[in-house]
Scaffold this active site. Sequence first.
Site, PDB file in Angstrom:
ATOM      1  N   LYS A 173      28.223  39.486  34.657  1.00  0.00           N
ATOM      2  CA  LYS A 173      28.487  38.387  35.591  1.00  0.00           C
ATOM      3  C   LYS A 173      27.906  38.760  36.945  1.00  0.00           C
ATOM      4  O   LYS A 173      28.181  39.837  37.479  1.00  0.00           O
ATOM      5  CB  LYS A 173      29.985  38.142  35.729  1.00  0.00           C
TER       6      LYS A 173
HETATM    7  C1  5RP Z   1      36.255  38.602  41.583  1.00  0.00           C
HETATM    8  C2  5RP Z   1      35.807  37.998  40.334  1.00  0.00           C
HETATM    9  C3  5RP Z   1      35.956  36.518  40.142  1.00  0.00           C
HETATM   10  O1  5RP Z   1      36.397  36.313  38.852  1.00  0.00           O
HETATM   11  C4  5RP Z   1      34.627  35.858  40.346  1.00  0.00           C
HETATM   12  O2  5RP Z   1      34.206  36.014  41.662  1.00  0.00           O
HETATM   13  C5  5RP Z   1      34.572  34.390  39.885  1.00  0.00           C
HETATM   14  O3  5RP Z   1      35.320  33.575  40.657  1.00  0.00           O
HETATM   15  P1  5RP Z   1      34.703  32.618  41.780  1.00  0.00           P
HETATM   16  O4  5RP Z   1      33.946  31.536  41.022  1.00  0.00           O
HETATM   17  O5  5RP Z   1      35.892  32.087  42.503  1.00  0.00           O
HETATM   18  O6  5RP Z   1      33.772  33.448  42.623  1.00  0.00           O
HETATM   19  O7  5RP Z   1      35.327  38.667  39.467  1.00  0.00           O
HETATM   20  O8  5RP Z   1      35.765  39.892  41.675  1.00  0.00           O
END
Ligand code: 5RP
Length: 271
Positions: A173
Amino acid sequence: MEWGMKNRISKIIRPEDGRCVMLAVDHGYFLGPTEKLENPGRTIKPLLPYADSLMLTRGVLRTSINPSTDVPIVLRVSGGSSIIGEDLSNESITTSIEDAMKLNASCVALSIFVGSKYEHQTLTSLAKLVDEAERFGMPVLAVTAVGKEMTRDHRYLALACRIAAELGAHIIKTYYCDNFQNVVEGCPVPVIIAGGKKLPNEIDALQLAYDAVDHGATGVDMGRNIWQSDHPVAMIKAIRAIIHKNLNVEEAHEIFIKEKELEHQKVLKPT
Ligand code: 5RP
């Protein structure tokens, strides 16, 4: 790849189209009671039917999610720092693989902080987690966390994603950026994007999801742009339509408007 690993990955990335809508609700692990996630159970419940998987910590899972749910769980297993602490990048593994198995997780997630003071610690934690998780056929999602001082450009994100993949992460991610196709091309495993801070207009969040898949992302792991919306169900339905039905931004926005109107009618005429 073993059957168990393949089976778990197929719960996160839908085999029908190779795409994924992960709902991120793990923010409290370093932000505390984030706006609109103060009561996680209440926020998450209406969104669950539209999420392919749910990303959260064991604390919220145990206390706020009905165990009879069939939504696949992506369990955050890293943490140990807070928004008011000395350094956000000072994270370690906080949940054992045994606990992840007991909680019937379909995937475990850990943040890496490439270029930070704790780069080495977080990268070796990732490698260790992959070693442990693979013994159980459990995929690992690496989150390329970005410190305040780092630019989110394609060079940095491609570097972080590639390192995570080289250390054995099964899904990564990261953040969307200009020239995002370079990030995806340099990464041999599926890449999904975080939504980031709530954008002022829902159409910008829809555009972000559209641009990400258009440039090769497998899907989204989105949080604030869904549940901080005044119309979270309408928002997740519109995001889903982009990811799974290949709708463009205008078409997805029509879904958002339609769902918003339906909500309004329900308020006026409760069943
Ligand atoms: C924080 C994360 C969150 O899950 C990620 O940032 C996704 O959420 P958003 O769309 O609110 O940014 O991993 O470290």
